[in-house]
Design an enzyme around this catalytic site. Structure first.
Site, PDB file in Angstrom:
ATOM      1  N   ARG A  22       1.019  -1.304  -0.055  1.00 45.37           N
ATOM      2  CA  ARG A  22      -0.123   0.017  -0.071  1.00 45.37           C
ATOM      3  C   ARG A  22       0.814   1.353  -0.104  1.00 45.37           C
ATOM      4  NH1 ARG A  22      -5.607  -0.827   1.412  1.00 45.37           N
ATOM      5  NH2 ARG A  22      -6.058  -2.811   0.405  1.00 45.37           N
ATOM      6  N   ARG A  26      -3.342   6.302   0.907  1.00 41.59           N
ATOM      7  CA  ARG A  26      -3.743   7.282   1.625  1.00 41.59           C
ATOM      8  C   ARG A  26      -3.099   8.195   2.580  1.00 41.59           C
ATOM      9  NH1 ARG A  26      -9.086   3.978   3.740  1.00 41.59           N
ATOM     10  NH2 ARG A  26      -7.472   2.431   3.744  1.00 41.59           N
ATOM     11  N   ARG A  35      -7.260  11.901  -4.966  1.00 40.97           N
ATOM     12  CA  ARG A  35      -8.525  11.302  -4.534  1.00 40.97           C
ATOM     13  C   ARG A  35      -9.821  12.134  -4.004  1.00 40.97           C
ATOM     14  NH1 ARG A  35     -12.105   7.664  -3.985  1.00 40.97           N
ATOM     15  NH2 ARG A  35     -11.951   6.075  -2.285  1.00 40.97           N
ATOM     16  N   ASP A  72      -6.634  -2.503  -7.666  1.00 46.40           N
ATOM     17  CA  ASP A  72      -7.164  -3.281  -6.504  1.00 46.40           C
ATOM     18  C   ASP A  72      -7.564  -4.746  -7.029  1.00 46.40           C
ATOM     19  OD1 ASP A  72      -8.135  -2.376  -3.510  1.00 46.40           O
ATOM     20  OD2 ASP A  72      -9.431  -4.041  -4.368  1.00 46.40           O
ATOM     21  N   TYR A 148     -14.798 -12.007  -0.895  1.00 43.55           N
ATOM     22  CA  TYR A 148     -15.553 -10.838  -1.249  1.00 43.55           C
ATOM     23  C   TYR A 148     -16.652 -11.118  -2.423  1.00 43.55           C
ATOM     24  CZ  TYR A 148     -11.780  -8.162   0.586  1.00 43.55           C
ATOM     25  OH  TYR A 148     -10.830  -7.359   1.722  1.00 43.55           O
TER      26      TYR A 148
END
Ligand code: 1CP
Length: 333
Positions: A22, A26, A35, A72, A148
């Site tokens: 990652r 963020r 973003r 992703d 998922y």
């Protein structure tokens, strides 16, 4: 050849390359800026100009040894026409799973739908910033994607009791996943990915008896496929506990360990190159502690082929200065 590949292929022990799960994300203000103006996460992943720029952001700041493409694992169900959304303060939310529709899907339509991901890899792998470095392509492992797709949201801590109730559906989905994951991997490699990482983030949710059917066999098929394409494959079966058995069964070229496993035990039991381990929460403490904890991993894996990384993704609240300090600590070791 990148230092990461020298560790994996030539088993070099004196290089200490580093990348961070990652690393494009963020905790970087320049990511948050982009973003903010791009509220639809999937659309952002499908914008090759922006996604390649985001991928390169951490390489502009830090002396990292790889770029990992900003995308992703859920781009795969998206490519299979299952609806995928990312809700603020909630995480991924998937739509109904229509098996008949998925069974009809053609390879070229899948590729067309997520084509910008491959274009972004192409842009990144040709950029000066990745010269002599690796461009890492990735996929979710079949098991984690199945979680998922069936659960339709993050399982967080455990699976629902009725998760396995539709055995027919599960079997079919696993077959489809294998087919399209291979397509996805091949396209990433054809466009410049020189390493593949397989993320099995929810491997730890399974009981030992279920590991062969849901983790070992489906992942082994993918690992063997990547090997036929001449690219090293790193596996990250988060929470698996028995890493030794996993490595002996699945036989990845390198194994990425999570932060809950004891690195000393790994050093004793595992013969293949190792990656990762440091708890991402250590980056929320102070520099002294971070330096000490990072050196612990470097000391333990001193005479073992080792790629520095964390034991899971860098947390959004991490101070980029701490990442800078970590990278320098590893490089100066
Ligand atoms: O800004 C935002 O809100 C989006 C946050 C975000 C980011 C930056 C998500 C949503 N995905 C990503 C990018 C991402 N995801 C990368 C990019 C490259 C890099 O590492 O820098 C990668 C490799 C992933 C892989 C991924 N996505 C995994 C496997 C690794 C892991 O963290 O265990 C998983 C499980 C996902 C699903 C996902 N996507 C996003 C979130 C918040 C999640 C996790 C949700 C959950 O807890 O179930």
């Amino acid at each position: 050849m990148s230092d990461i590949k020298k560790v994996i292929i030539n088993k070099k022990t004196d290089l200490n390359p580093i990348w961070i799960m990652r690393q494009a994300g963020r905790y970087l203000p320049e990511f948050r800026e982009i973003r903010k103006q791009n509220t639809d996460f999937i659309k952002l992943c499908l914008n090759q100009e922006l996604s390649s720029e985001i991928t390169l952001q951490p390489l502009k700041r830090f002396d990292l040894d790889a770029a990992i493409i900003f995308s992703d694992i859920l781009m795969l169900p998206y490519g299979l026409n299952q609806k995928v959304e990312f809700k603020k303060n909630f995480g991924p939310l998937l739509g109904e799973l229509n098996l008949n529709e998925i069974l009809k899907l053609e390879e070229i339509d899948f590729v067309q739908k997520i084509l910008p991901v491959y274009k972004a890899i192409n842009i990144v792998s040709k950029n000066q910033l990745t010269k002599n470095k690796s461009t890492i392509g990735f996929v979710g492992a079949p098991w984690t994607l199945l979680v998922y797709m069936i659960n339709k949201q993050s399982p967080k801590l455990k699976l629902k009791n009725d998760f396995f109730k539709d055995n027919f559906l599960i079997k079919k989905i696993l077959i489809i996943l294998e087919k399209f994951l291979k397509v996805h991997i091949k396209n990433q490699i054809d466009n410049g990915a020189d390493i593949i990482q397989i993320f099995d983030s929810w491997a730890g949710l399974l009981e030992k008896k279920d590991l062969p059917n849901y983790v070992y066999i489906p992942t082994l098929n993918l690992v063997e496929f990547v090997k036929t394409l001449g690219v090293p494959v790193i596996c990250f079966p988060r929470g698996i506990k028995d890493y030794k058995n996993y490595c002996e069964t699945v036989k990845p070229d390198a194994i990425c360990i999570d932060y809950e496993v004891d690195p000393i035990q790994i050093r004793k039991e595992i013969t293949i190159p190792v990656q990762g381990g440091l708890d991402p929460k250590i980056l929320l403490t102070d520099k002294d502690n971070l330096g000490k904890e990072a050196k612990k991993y470097l000391d333990i894996f001193k005479n073992h082929p080792y790629i520095f990384n964390l034991g899971h993704g860098v947390l959004p609240e991490t101070d980029p200065n701490m990442v800078d300090y970590l990278v320098k600590t590893v490089k100066d070791y």
